[in-house]
Design a protein around this motif. Structure first.
Motif, mmCIF file in Angstrom:
data_model
loop_
_atom_site.group_PDB
_atom_site.id
_atom_site.type_symbol
_atom_site.label_atom_id
_atom_site.label_comp_id
_atom_site.label_asym_id
_atom_site.label_seq_id
_atom_site.Cartn_x
_atom_site.Cartn_y
_atom_site.Cartn_z
ATOM 1 N N PHE A 340 -12.766 -7.582 -14.796
ATOM 2 C CA PHE A 340 -12.101 -7.027 -13.617
ATOM 3 C C PHE A 340 -12.319 -5.514 -13.533
ATOM 4 O O PHE A 340 -12.546 -4.963 -12.456
ATOM 5 C CB PHE A 340 -10.603 -7.349 -13.653
ATOM 6 N N LEU A 343 -15.744 -4.923 -12.167
ATOM 7 C CA LEU A 343 -15.777 -5.314 -10.752
ATOM 8 C C LEU A 343 -15.054 -4.275 -9.904
ATOM 9 O O LEU A 343 -15.507 -3.920 -8.814
ATOM 10 C CB LEU A 343 -15.122 -6.684 -10.563
ATOM 11 N N ARG A 345 -14.944 -1.346 -10.162
ATOM 12 C CA ARG A 345 -15.735 -0.133 -9.940
ATOM 13 C C ARG A 345 -16.937 -0.425 -9.042
ATOM 14 O O ARG A 345 -17.846 0.399 -8.899
ATOM 15 C CB ARG A 345 -16.208 0.450 -11.273
ATOM 16 N N ILE A 347 -19.217 -2.861 -9.442
ATOM 17 C CA ILE A 347 -20.381 -3.481 -10.069
ATOM 18 C C ILE A 347 -20.387 -4.973 -9.717
ATOM 19 O O ILE A 347 -19.389 -5.665 -9.941
ATOM 20 C CB ILE A 347 -20.346 -3.272 -11.603
ATOM 21 N N LYS B 47 -2.861 -3.454 -8.166
ATOM 22 C CA LYS B 47 -3.851 -4.445 -8.611
ATOM 23 C C LYS B 47 -4.118 -5.510 -7.549
ATOM 24 O O LYS B 47 -5.254 -5.975 -7.401
ATOM 25 C CB LYS B 47 -3.396 -5.085 -9.931
ATOM 26 N N CYS B 50 -6.624 -4.314 -5.217
ATOM 27 C CA CYS B 50 -7.994 -4.375 -5.742
ATOM 28 C C CYS B 50 -8.505 -5.801 -5.912
ATOM 29 O O CYS B 50 -9.681 -6.003 -6.168
ATOM 30 C CB CYS B 50 -8.067 -3.665 -7.088
ATOM 31 N N GLY B 51 -7.597 -6.767 -5.835
ATOM 32 C CA GLY B 51 -8.034 -8.162 -5.928
ATOM 33 C C GLY B 51 -7.962 -8.749 -7.329
ATOM 34 O O GLY B 51 -8.760 -9.621 -7.690
ATOM 35 N N HIS B 52 -7.006 -8.304 -8.116
ATOM 36 C CA HIS B 52 -6.881 -8.837 -9.478
ATOM 37 C C HIS B 52 -6.608 -10.345 -9.444
ATOM 38 O O HIS B 52 -5.737 -10.806 -8.715
ATOM 39 C CB HIS B 52 -5.754 -8.124 -10.219
ATOM 40 N N VAL B 74 -13.583 -8.383 -5.298
ATOM 41 C CA VAL B 74 -13.139 -7.180 -6.009
ATOM 42 C C VAL B 74 -14.180 -6.066 -5.903
ATOM 43 O O VAL B 74 -13.855 -4.916 -5.574
ATOM 44 C CB VAL B 74 -12.876 -7.510 -7.501
ATOM 45 N N ASP B 75 -15.435 -6.412 -6.171
ATOM 46 C CA ASP B 75 -16.468 -5.374 -6.170
ATOM 47 C C ASP B 75 -16.761 -4.862 -4.765
ATOM 48 O O ASP B 75 -17.044 -3.681 -4.567
ATOM 49 C CB ASP B 75 -17.743 -5.857 -6.882
ATOM 50 N N SER B 78 -14.305 -2.185 -3.832
ATOM 51 C CA SER B 78 -14.630 -0.885 -4.435
ATOM 52 C C SER B 78 -15.742 -0.193 -3.661
ATOM 53 O O SER B 78 -15.650 0.989 -3.338
ATOM 54 C CB SER B 78 -15.045 -1.093 -5.894
ATOM 55 N N ARG B 79 -16.775 -0.961 -3.345
ATOM 56 C CA ARG B 79 -17.901 -0.351 -2.633
ATOM 57 C C ARG B 79 -17.523 0.064 -1.221
ATOM 58 O O ARG B 79 -18.121 0.963 -0.643
ATOM 59 C CB ARG B 79 -19.103 -1.303 -2.615
ATOM 60 N N PHE B 83 -10.331 2.637 -4.702
ATOM 61 C CA PHE B 83 -10.415 2.940 -6.138
ATOM 62 C C PHE B 83 -9.025 2.900 -6.749
ATOM 63 O O PHE B 83 -8.063 3.372 -6.153
ATOM 64 C CB PHE B 83 -11.023 4.334 -6.366
ATOM 65 N N LEU B 84 -8.953 2.348 -7.974
ATOM 66 C CA LEU B 84 -7.683 2.362 -8.705
ATOM 67 C C LEU B 84 -7.888 2.986 -10.079
ATOM 68 O O LEU B 84 -8.697 2.498 -10.877
ATOM 69 C CB LEU B 84 -7.148 0.928 -8.858
ATOM 70 N N ALA B 104 -22.225 1.410 -11.592
ATOM 71 C CA ALA B 104 -21.289 1.483 -10.467
ATOM 72 C C ALA B 104 -21.898 2.264 -9.308
ATOM 73 O O ALA B 104 -21.753 1.883 -8.145
ATOM 74 C CB ALA B 104 -19.976 2.121 -10.922
ATOM 75 N N ALA B 107 -24.828 0.343 -7.675
ATOM 76 C CA ALA B 107 -24.351 -0.763 -6.838
ATOM 77 C C ALA B 107 -24.083 -0.304 -5.409
ATOM 78 O O ALA B 107 -23.993 -1.109 -4.493
ATOM 79 C CB ALA B 107 -23.083 -1.356 -7.442
#
Ligand SMILES: Nc1ncnc2c1ncn2[C@@H]1O[C@H](COP(=O)(O)OP(=O)(O)OP(=O)(O)O)[C@@H](O)[C@H]1O
Ligand SMILES: [Mg+2]
Lengths: 375, 249
Positions: A340, A343, A345, A347, B47, B50-52, B74-75, B78-79, B83-84, B104, B107
Motif C-alpha cells: 500500500f 501504491l 506513492r 507506483i 487512509k 488514499c484507498g487503503h 490507490v496508485d 497518487s498520480r 499525497f498522504l 514513483a 510512474a
C-alpha cells in the motif's frame, strides 16, 4: 591396447597404467551407481522434490555423453580445464558427500572430465567469472582451491540455451586457513538444473550465494564442512530466488561443524508466485566435541499466490555442549502495508509487487555482498 | 477546484463504522487543520481517501478536481495529485529510498520515458538538505531502521519530490524534535501555493503556529462536529475536547 608407433617402453607403461586407473574409477562409480538407490519419493531427502519426474529423467540423460561449453569470461589465469585423466580431482569428487544423490553422483563420475579447476594463489583483483552453458545436457565439475591468506571472488554462471537444457554440476570448494572467498552460483534457463556443492572451510572466511531463475526444476545440495575454529573463520550460505509458473526449487543444505568454536550462518530466501513450489531442507550438524559452535539457519519465503507451495524443513543435530544454534523458517504473503505504501506513492501495482519482492530477496544478496572479505 | 467529501461513511471490513458521514470541502490554495481526540477517525479518513484496502466505504462520495476519487485505484489517486504523509510510515526492506522515489516519479511520466538520473539526484539532495537529512539516506532501505523523526521527515521528503496538489499530513509533528519541526514546517510553507492545498492533522497548536491553517475542523466519532478559525485551536489547546464530548451527550 594400441600404442603409438615411436613410444618408449616407459611411456607405454605409464599410458597403460593411466588407462587402467581410469577404468577402475569408472568401475567404481558404476558400482556406486548400482549400489545406491536412485532418488524416489520414499527417500526422505527427495520427498517433495519430484524425483519420479526429474531425478529419473536426469539419470537417463547420462546415456548420452555430456555436451556443453565451459568458458572463463573474466580473469581466469589460474583456471585449468578439468580432464578425464585427472585422478586427484576425480578422487575428490568420489569423496563428495551428497544429500540423497549418491547414485546420481555415480553417474556424474562416469562422465567426469569437463569444467574448470581454479587454483587461486594470489588475490583476485576482479571477480573470476566462469560460465557453463549447454543446449542439451552437460555435466561439468568445478574445483576452487584458495590458498592460505588469499582473497578471492568468483562468479559461476550456468546457462541453459534450449527448452530442454539440463545441467548437473558438482562443485568442490576448499578454503585454506586465512583465505577469504566470496563465490556465487547463478543458474538460469534450464529444464533441469542440479548442483552438488561441497565447501570445505579449513580456517578461512567463505560466503556462498546461489540464485536460480527460470529453471523448470532445480535441485541444490550444498554441504559446508567446517574444520577449523577461531575468530577468523566463518561460513556463510545464502540463496535468493524468485519462482514463477510451475517451477520447482528443491534445496538441501548442511552445515557440518566438525570442530568447535566456529561460526556458520545460512539465509535462504524465496519469493514464490503462481503455482511454483519451493522446498528447503536444512540441517546443522554439530559433531561430538564441537563445543562453542555458533550456527544459524533461516529459511524465509514470500508467497505471492494462493497456489504456491512451500515445504520448509529446518533441522538441528547437536552432539556437543555450550552450543549456540538457532534455526527458523517463516512463510508469509507480501505485507499489505508495504504494498500500500508503494501504491500510495503512485507506483503501479505490478512494479510495486516487483520492488517489494526484490527488496525481500535483497536481504540475502546484500548480506552476501556485505560479507567481509577484507582484513 | 477542490477536494470535496460528501457524507462519507466507512468501516473496517466486516467491522464497526468508523467514519459516520464526513462532509468537508478543501478548496485549492487552502490549509485545513483537522483536530480531534484519539481514535476519532482522523487517520482512517486519510487512509480511506488514499484507498487503503482495510476499509470499506458504505456511503458517500469524494470528488478531487471533478474526478470521482473513490473509483480510482490507490496508485491512480497518487498520480492524480493526492499525497498522504503517514502517521506511521511503513518500512520497506531492501528497497532503497532513491529507487523508491525514482519509481514513483517515473510512474508520472508518459510510458517509456525515464527521468534524468543526474537531475533527479540533484533535486533529491537539494530537498534532503532543506529537510536537514543526511544524503546517506538515499541508499538506505525505505524507513528501515529509521528513527521515528527520520521516518516523518522521509515522508515529507517524498511529498516535496512528488509535488502533490492535495497533501495530507497525518501527525507529521509527532516524533519531530523542536528544530526538525521548524525545518519541516518551513518546507511545507514553501510549498503552499494557490494550486495546492493541505489537510494537516495534528494534536498540537505548536505545528499550526508554524503552518497557519485557513480553516480548522474538529473530528469526533467519525464526524466533523466543528469548523472554525484559529480560535478553535486556541480553545482546544486550553480546554481539550470536553466541549464536543459534552455536546454529544
Ligand atoms: N484497520 C483497523 N482495524 C480495526 N480497527 C481500526 C482500524 N483502523 C482504525 N480502527 C479503529 O478506528 C478508530 C479510529 O482510528 P484512527 O486511527 O482513525 O484514529 P485517529 O483519529 O487517527 O487517532 P489518533 O489521534 O490516536 O491517531 C479507532 O478506534 C481504531 O481502533
Ligand atoms: Mg491517527
Amino acid at each position: 591396447m594400441d600404442f603409438p608407433q615411436n613410444m618408449s617402453m616407459e611411456e607405454a607403461f605409464a599410458l597403460a597404467e593411466a588407462e587402467a586407473k581410469l577404468q577402475q574409477a569408472l568401475n567404481e562409480s558404476r558400482e556406486r551407481f548400482d549400489q545406491a538407490a536412485l532418488p524416489d519419493r520414499l527417500n526422505e531427502d527427495w520427498r517433495f522434490g519430484r524425483p519420479h519426474r526429474h531425478a529419473a529423467a536426469l539419470a537417463e540423460l547420462f546415456d548420452t555423453p555430456s555436451c556443453g561449453e565451459a568458458r572463463v569470461l573474466r580473469a581466469g589465469e589460474c583456471a585449468v580445464p578439468v580432464s578425464a585423466e585427472d585422478d586427484d580431482l576425480r578422487q575428490t569428487e568420489m569423496l563428495m558427500p551428497t544429500i540423497g544423490s549418491d547414485a546420481l553422483l555415480g553417474l556424474h563420475l562416469q562422465q567426469f572430465g569437463a569444467g574448470y579447476a581454479l587454483y587461486i594463489e594470489e588475490d583476485t583483483k576482479e571477480p573470476i567469472v566462469l560460465e557453463y552453458s549447454t543446449d542439451s545436457f552437460y555435466a561439468p565439475s568445478t574445483y576452487i582451491m584458495v590458498a592460505p591468506g588469499v582473497k578471492a571472488e568468483i562468479e559461476e554462471r550456468h546457462t541453459g540455451n534450449a527448452a530442454e537444457s539440463a545441467l548437473f554440476a558438482t562443485r568442490n570448494i576448499h578454503v585454506a586457513e586465512g583465505a577469504q572467498l566470496r563465490v556465487s552460483l547463478r543458474s538460469s534457463g534450464f529444464a533441469r538444473h542440479m548442483s552438488i556443492t561441497n565447501i570445505q572451510n579449513l580456517g578461512g572466511r567463505v560466503s556462498h550465494l546461489t540464485q536460480h531463475s527460470s529453471n523448470a526444476w532445480t535441485r541444490e545440495e550444498t554441504v559446508a564442512e567446517i574444520y577449523a575454529a577461531g575468530e577468523g573463520t566463518e561460513t556463510r550460505l545464502y540463496s535468493a530466488n524468485r519462482l514463477t509458473g510451475s517451477e520447482v526449487l528443491d534445496q538441501h543444505t548442511r552445515q557440518v561443524h566438525h570442530v568447535g568454536g566456529a561460526a556458520s550462518d545460512l539465509l535462504y530466501k524465496n519469493v514464490v508466485d503462481d503455482s511454483a513450489t519451493a522446498v528447503f531442507a536444512g540441517n546443522i550438524y554439530v559433531a561430538p566435541g564441537a563445543h562453542h559452535t555458533d550456527a544459524y539457519q533461516s529459511n524465509r519465503n514470500m508467497l505471492l499466490s494462493e497456489k504456491a507451495t512451500i515445504h520448509s524443513l529446518p533441522g538441528l543435530e547437536i552432539l556437543a555442549d555450550k552450543v549456540r544454534c538457532s534455526h527458523g523458517s517463516a512463510s508469509a504473503p507480501m505485507d499489505e502495508e508495504q504494498l500500500f505504501y508503494l501504491l500510495s506513492r503512485g507506483i503501479p501495482r505490478q512494479e510495486a509487487l516487483q520492488l517489494v519482492a526484490e527488496g525481500f530477496l535483497a536481504d540475502a544478496t546484500n548480506r552476501f555482498y556485505a560479507a567481509e572479505t577484507n582484513d | 477546484m477542490s477536494l470535496i467529501i460528501r457524507n462519507l461513511h466507512a468501516r473496517v471490513k466486516d467491522g464497526a463504522e468508523i467514519l459516520n458521514g464526513i462532509n468537508l470541502e478543501i478548496p485549492k490554495g487552502e490549509v485545513h487543520a483537522i483536530m480531534g481526540p484519539n481514535g476519532s477517525g482522523k487517520s482512517t479518513l486519510s487512509k480511506v481517501l488514499c484507498g487503503h484496502p482495510a476499509y470499506e466505504i458504505t456511503a458517500g462520495s469524494v470528488e478531487m478536481d471533478g474526478q470521482d476519487l473513490l473509483s480510482m485505484s490507490v496508485d491512480e489517486r497518487s498520480r492524480a495529485g493526492l499525497f498522504l504523509a503517514f502517521q506511521y510510515p511503513v518500512e520497506v526492506p531492501g528497497v532503497s529510498n532513491a529507487n523508491f522515489l525514482r519509481a514513483a516519479l517515473e510512474a508520472r511520466l508518459p510510458k517509456g520515458e525515464e527521468i534524468n538520473v543526474v537531475d533527479f539526484y540533484k533535486q533529491l539532495r537539494g530537498r534532503m538538505k532543506e529537510l536537514g537529512m543526511d544524503t546517506k539516506f538515499t541508499a538506505r532501505a525505505v524507513n528501515e531502521g529509521f528513527s521515528g523523526g527520520e521516518k516523518k521527515r522521509n515522508d515529507v521528503l517524498q511529498m516535496m519530490m512528488l509535488e502533490p496538489t492535495y497533501a495530507i499530513l497525518d501527525e507529521t509533528d509527532s516524533g519531530l524534535d523542536v528544530d526538525a519541526l521548524r525545518v519541516v514546517s518551513d518546507g511545507v510553507n514553501a510549498m503552499r501555493a494557490p494550486f495546492r492545498s493541505f489537510m494537516v492533522i495534528t494534536h498540537y497548536k505548536r505545528l499550526l503556529d508554524y503552518i497557519r491553517p485557513d480553516v480548522v475542523h474538529v473530528l469526533y466519532k467519525g464526524k466533523i462536529v466543528r469548523t472554525g478559525g484559529f480560535e478553535l485551536v486556541d480553545y482546544i489547546e486550553a480546554h481539550g475536547f470536553d466541549f464536543v464530548r459534552n455536546e454529544e451527550e
